[in-house]
Scaffold this active site. Structure first.
Site, PDB file in Angstrom:
ATOM      1  N   GLU A  70       1.234  -1.359   0.183  1.00 18.45           N
ATOM      2  CA  GLU A  70      -0.203  -0.342   0.268  1.00 18.45           C
ATOM      3  C   GLU A  70       1.476   1.244   0.342  1.00 18.45           C
ATOM      4  O   GLU A  70       2.269   1.818   1.106  1.00 18.45           O
ATOM      5  CB  GLU A  70      -0.729   0.229   1.577  1.00 18.45           C
ATOM      6  CG  GLU A  70      -1.928   0.876   1.101  1.00 18.45           C
ATOM      7  CD  GLU A  70      -3.206   0.541   2.016  1.00 18.45           C
ATOM      8  OE1 GLU A  70      -2.925  -0.152   3.351  1.00 18.45           O
ATOM      9  OE2 GLU A  70      -3.599   2.023   2.658  1.00 18.45           O
ATOM     10  N   ARG A 305       4.920 -12.526   9.584  1.00 17.07           N
ATOM     11  CA  ARG A 305       5.377 -11.787   9.203  1.00 17.07           C
ATOM     12  C   ARG A 305       6.790 -11.657  10.442  1.00 17.07           C
ATOM     13  O   ARG A 305       6.871 -12.221  10.981  1.00 17.07           O
ATOM     14  CB  ARG A 305       4.666 -10.536  10.337  1.00 17.07           C
ATOM     15  CG  ARG A 305       4.663  -9.853  10.850  1.00 17.07           C
ATOM     16  CD  ARG A 305       3.247  -9.111  11.331  1.00 17.07           C
ATOM     17  NE  ARG A 305       4.386  -8.067  10.997  1.00 17.07           N
ATOM     18  CZ  ARG A 305       3.384  -7.140   9.800  1.00 17.07           C
ATOM     19  NH1 ARG A 305       2.528  -7.045   9.619  1.00 17.07           N
ATOM     20  NH2 ARG A 305       3.899  -5.639  10.458  1.00 17.07           N
ATOM     21  N   LYS A 315       4.092   0.754   9.211  1.00 20.35           N
ATOM     22  CA  LYS A 315       4.688   1.616   8.893  1.00 20.35           C
ATOM     23  C   LYS A 315       4.280   3.273   9.987  1.00 20.35           C
ATOM     24  O   LYS A 315       4.500   4.841   9.546  1.00 20.35           O
ATOM     25  CB  LYS A 315       3.883   1.845   6.991  1.00 20.35           C
ATOM     26  CG  LYS A 315       4.363   1.124   5.980  1.00 20.35           C
ATOM     27  CD  LYS A 315       4.185   0.788   4.761  1.00 20.35           C
ATOM     28  CE  LYS A 315       4.012  -0.029   4.464  1.00 20.35           C
ATOM     29  NZ  LYS A 315       2.277  -0.251   3.376  1.00 20.35           N
TER      30      LYS A 315
HETATM   31  P1  ATP Z   1       2.269  -1.697   7.998  1.00 23.87           P
HETATM   32  O1  ATP Z   1       1.469  -2.505   8.988  1.00 23.87           O
HETATM   33  O2  ATP Z   1       3.830  -1.565   7.955  1.00 23.87           O
HETATM   34  O3  ATP Z   1       2.377  -0.753   7.204  1.00 23.87           O
HETATM   35  P2  ATP Z   1       1.443  -3.576   5.431  1.00 23.87           P
HETATM   36  O4  ATP Z   1       1.741  -4.864   5.551  1.00 23.87           O
HETATM   37  O5  ATP Z   1       0.236  -3.248   5.830  1.00 23.87           O
HETATM   38  O6  ATP Z   1       2.671  -3.323   6.638  1.00 23.87           O
HETATM   39  P3  ATP Z   1       1.652  -3.206   2.943  1.00 23.87           P
HETATM   40  O7  ATP Z   1       2.106  -2.086   2.193  1.00 23.87           O
HETATM   41  O8  ATP Z   1       0.641  -3.859   2.713  1.00 23.87           O
HETATM   42  O9  ATP Z   1       1.790  -3.696   5.009  1.00 23.87           O
HETATM   43  O10 ATP Z   1       2.239  -4.271   2.761  1.00 23.87           O
HETATM   44  C1  ATP Z   1       2.912  -4.976   1.983  1.00 23.87           C
HETATM   45  C2  ATP Z   1       3.118  -6.715   1.604  1.00 23.87           C
HETATM   46  O11 ATP Z   1       4.645  -6.409   2.310  1.00 23.87           O
HETATM   47  C3  ATP Z   1       1.956  -7.266   2.069  1.00 23.87           C
HETATM   48  O12 ATP Z   1       2.374  -8.631   1.397  1.00 23.87           O
HETATM   49  C4  ATP Z   1       2.634  -7.379   3.727  1.00 23.87           C
HETATM   50  O13 ATP Z   1       2.101  -9.403   3.714  1.00 23.87           O
HETATM   51  C5  ATP Z   1       4.443  -7.835   3.276  1.00 23.87           C
HETATM   52  N1  ATP Z   1       4.673  -6.978   5.033  1.00 23.87           N
HETATM   53  C6  ATP Z   1       4.019  -6.307   5.208  1.00 23.87           C
HETATM   54  N2  ATP Z   1       5.530  -6.306   6.391  1.00 23.87           N
HETATM   55  C7  ATP Z   1       6.296  -7.517   6.820  1.00 23.87           C
HETATM   56  C8  ATP Z   1       6.213  -7.666   7.520  1.00 23.87           C
HETATM   57  N3  ATP Z   1       6.636  -7.181   9.077  1.00 23.87           N
HETATM   58  N4  ATP Z   1       6.963  -8.879   7.544  1.00 23.87           N
HETATM   59  C9  ATP Z   1       6.678 -10.039   5.931  1.00 23.87           C
HETATM   60  N5  ATP Z   1       6.484  -9.869   5.570  1.00 23.87           N
HETATM   61  C10 ATP Z   1       5.564  -8.289   5.922  1.00 23.87           C
HETATM   62 MG    MG Z   2      -1.687  -2.889   4.397  1.00 20.56          MG
END
Ligand code: ATP
Ligand code: MG
Length: 620
Positions: A70, A305, A315
């Site tokens: 995102e 994760r 983020k």
């Molecule tokens: P955040 O909470 O930091 O915003 P998010 O999961 O909402 O993380 P996205 O941009 O939606 O962030 O994530 C893109 C991809 O990265 C998704 O497929 C998610 O599963 C993966 N991802 C995000 N954080 C992690 C993590 N800590 N470990 C492994 N994969 C991750």
């Molecule tokens: Mg997300």
């Protein structure tokens, strides 16, 4: 408990050459390839519905994975793991990995983040969507198809417009162990639902006045299947589609459709989406039945994760650190963002090694921060040129220099840039790169390399002791001069002629140790930023904790150092080992030959493991 990297399961038996680090996702893919699960798929060259792909050729990609960030912030180390996993699997199995911006939420997204994410994926060395020039995909480009999917659900009696207030909807959802209550609007005729949904799209209703819901089962044990909302009214300008839409799909509805339109085979996400998998499958099965989406559907798989000690991987929280000026920006070298790690001196190879080493687990675990640091050391050990730098300089005067070497004489000295790699028998083919510098009457040494009252076992400079100036001569310490405050302002010694490194006489005198140094004549002043962990707490974002109160007040110390000339000539982003200190990188943004700036990437050994703060870098 901090766990070590995931245990490696035994390799699958179906392949002649199983990957050295097999894991459950590889096993699933290998089994699908063996069974031909996705062999009949077609691909029209771009995302689309069943009709679009049906007119295309058999898909040349054996599997399709995707990385769907995102664009609401910069990517962090957790995303790096996901990138290495998804792109790595596609690479290893003759597939293609898609970079897709999951930009269905209009409020939080920004093109600055889109550009940052593209840079990060490129920097990690990956190509998306099948070619070096391919553009990334945007979920918002599928808004029309998502709208059609919603209409198809309504037409088949699988969705309805609900006018309950948000509070009523929440209350009627029931709870764990208690079934929900059907909405009074649940059995509205299909024609009415179609009309209302079209009017929602045309802007006839206020934000929040109604939502479109999937019609599944209000008594389902999995609450996510109790008629989840799939479209809401939200008047917000979208970074891609502007004001074209005033209704937006919910993430849980949009995501499976995005995967299906892109003919994804293995949709890999983190564990928190496990409970959503039944809805993912329900939705795609319904839309395949209507003929809108191509079969077979993508399948969702969940992995744990990345949780890294002393690090925050959210983020939203990282954004707070930036907004509240706890760090200098998303690319502050203390940030676990990919831009931050890069500025800190991390290399793509180190992050790939890290992703490989921690493996892929099915249950949550914590990885020790040292695992990450170890991967960087391992990568730089054989690559980073060596150099001498004095981080806490005090002047050493060789009092007999003019007499025995000649007044004002400067002795040329050299040392190999890569002593471990070059000049040894296995590496004859590699020419030895030498660093050139001079030794004169005055040199800078590290303050900690002299002791007026040496503790037991101290082998460096104290009166009467002999040490070698690395790559130069053996010297014998004769004393020191102190300022009014009692601090040593100068160390004095005599040089022993005929003992220069690499000459026949070099072994004629025994030295207790070798110390690093930079001569006053050729040393260059440099700003050195000594970074330490951003948090003092092992789990700064554990539930309920105020992560800001866990910030390390000493996470940055700036010192004025003296470096040898080869270091001052560094290119921005070039990495070095400052001998005896650690690995440093010429700052990508601030370093210039006239004003060198270096960042500490990682110490030579882990200082925290031994109960000390810092990364084993002594400056006092
Ligand atoms: P955040 O909470 O930091 O915003 P998010 O999961 O909402 O993380 P996205 O941009 O939606 O962030 O994530 C893109 C991809 O990265 C998704 O497929 C998610 O599963 C993966 N991802 C995000 N954080 C992690 C993590 N800590 N470990 C492994 N994969 C991750
Ligand atoms: Mg997300």
């Amino acid at each position: 408990m901090i766990s070590s990297p995931c245990p490696t399961p035994p390799p699958p038996t179906t392949r002649a050459n199983p990957s050295p680090s097999s894991h459950f996702l590889r096993q699933i893919i290998e089994s699908d390839l063996d069974r031909g699960t996705y062999a009949g798929r077609r691909w029209a060259g771009s995302p689309g519905d069943a009709a679009h792909h049906g007119a295309g050729a058999p898909d040349p990609a054996k599997i399709r994975t995707r990385f769907p960030p995102e664009p609401n912030g910069y990517l962090h180390i957790g995303h790096a793991k996901s990138i290495c996993l998804n792109f790595g699997l596609a690479r290893d199995y003759g597939g293609v990995c898609h970079l897709r911006f999951d930009d269905t939420n209009p409020e939080k997204e920004d093109t600055e983040y889109v550009d940052g994410i593209i840079d990060a994926v490129k920097w990690l060395g990956f190509e998306w969507n099948g070619g070096p020039d391919a553009l990334p995909y945007y979920a918002s480009d599928y808004f029309d198809l998502m709208y059609r999917a919603a209409v198809a659900l309504i037409q088949t009696g699988s969705a309805y417009v609900d006018e309950q207030s948000a509070a009523d909807m929440q209350r009627n959802r029931g709870s764990f162990g208690h079934p929900g209550t059907n909405s009074p609007w649940r059995n509205r005729p299909i024609a009415d639902n179609l009309r209302l949904f079209a009017q929602m799209k045309d802007g006839l209703y206020a934000d929040g006045a109604m939502v479109l819901r999937a019609k599944i089962d209000m008594a389902h044990a999995n609450i996510n299947l109790r008629d989840p909302a799939i479209y809401r009214i939200r008047r917000a300008t979208h970074h891609n589609t502007g004001d074209q839409w005033c209704i937006y799909p919910m993430y849980t509805f949009a995501h499976p459709i995005e995967d299906a339109l892109e003919q994804i085979t293995h949709s890999i996400c983190t564990l928190e989406f496990e409970d959503q998998r039944p809805f993912y499958d329900w939705l795609l099965d319904r839309l395949i039945e209507t003929g809108l989406l191509a079969a077979p559907p993508p399948r969702q798989y969940e992995f744990a994760r990345l949780n890294l000690t002393y690090v925050i991987t959210s983020k939203r929280r990282l954004a707070q650190l930036v907004q509240d000026h706890h760090v200098s920006g998303w690319d502050d070298p203390r940030m676990p963002t990919i831009v931050g790690l890069r500025r800190r001196g991390y290399t793509p190879a180190a992050l790939h090694l890290f992703a490989e080493r921690i493996g892929v687990c099915k249950s949550d675990n914590w990885i020790d921060y040292q695992t990450l640091e170890g991967c960087l050391r391992e990568d730089l050990e054989h690559k980073a040129h060596r150099g001498m730098a004095v981080l806490a300089p005090v002047k050493l005067v060789l009092s007999n220099w003019d007499e025995v070497m000649g007044v004002g004489h400067l002795e040329p000295c050299t040392l190999p840039a890569l002593p471990h790699v070059q000049g040894n028998a296995q590496n004859d083919a590699q020419p030895t790169v030498l660093r050139h510098f001079v030794l004169g009457r005055e040199v800078w040494i590290d303050r900690s390399d002299f002791e007026e009252h040496p503790p037991k076992g101290y082998k460096r400079l104290f009166v009467g002791n002999r040490v070698r100036l690395k790559g130069g001569y053996v010297i014998e310490c004769t004393g020191c001069i102190k300022g009014a405050d009692g601090q040593v302002t100068q160390v004095t010694a005599t040089v022993l002629p005929g003992t220069k490194s690499g000459t026949p006489g070099s072994d004629s005198v025994k030295a207790k140790s070798a110390i690093t140094w930079v001569s006053v004549a050729c040393g260059v002043t440099a700003e050195v930023r000594l970074y330490d962990r951003l948090f003092v707490d092992e789990r700064p974002d554990a539930s309920g904790k105020d992560f800001v109160s866990c910030l390390n007040p000493d996470s940055l110390r700036v010192v004025t150092a003296i470096v040898e000339p080869s270091l001052a000539r560094a290119l921005p982003d070039e990495k070095f080992q400052f001998e005896r200190h650690g690995y440093f990188v010429a700052d990508r943004l601030d370093h210039t030959p006239s004003r060198p700036v270096f960042n500490l990437a990682v110490g030579l050994k882990d200082g925290w493991a031994r109960g000390r703060s810092g990364s084993h870098v002594q400056t006092s």
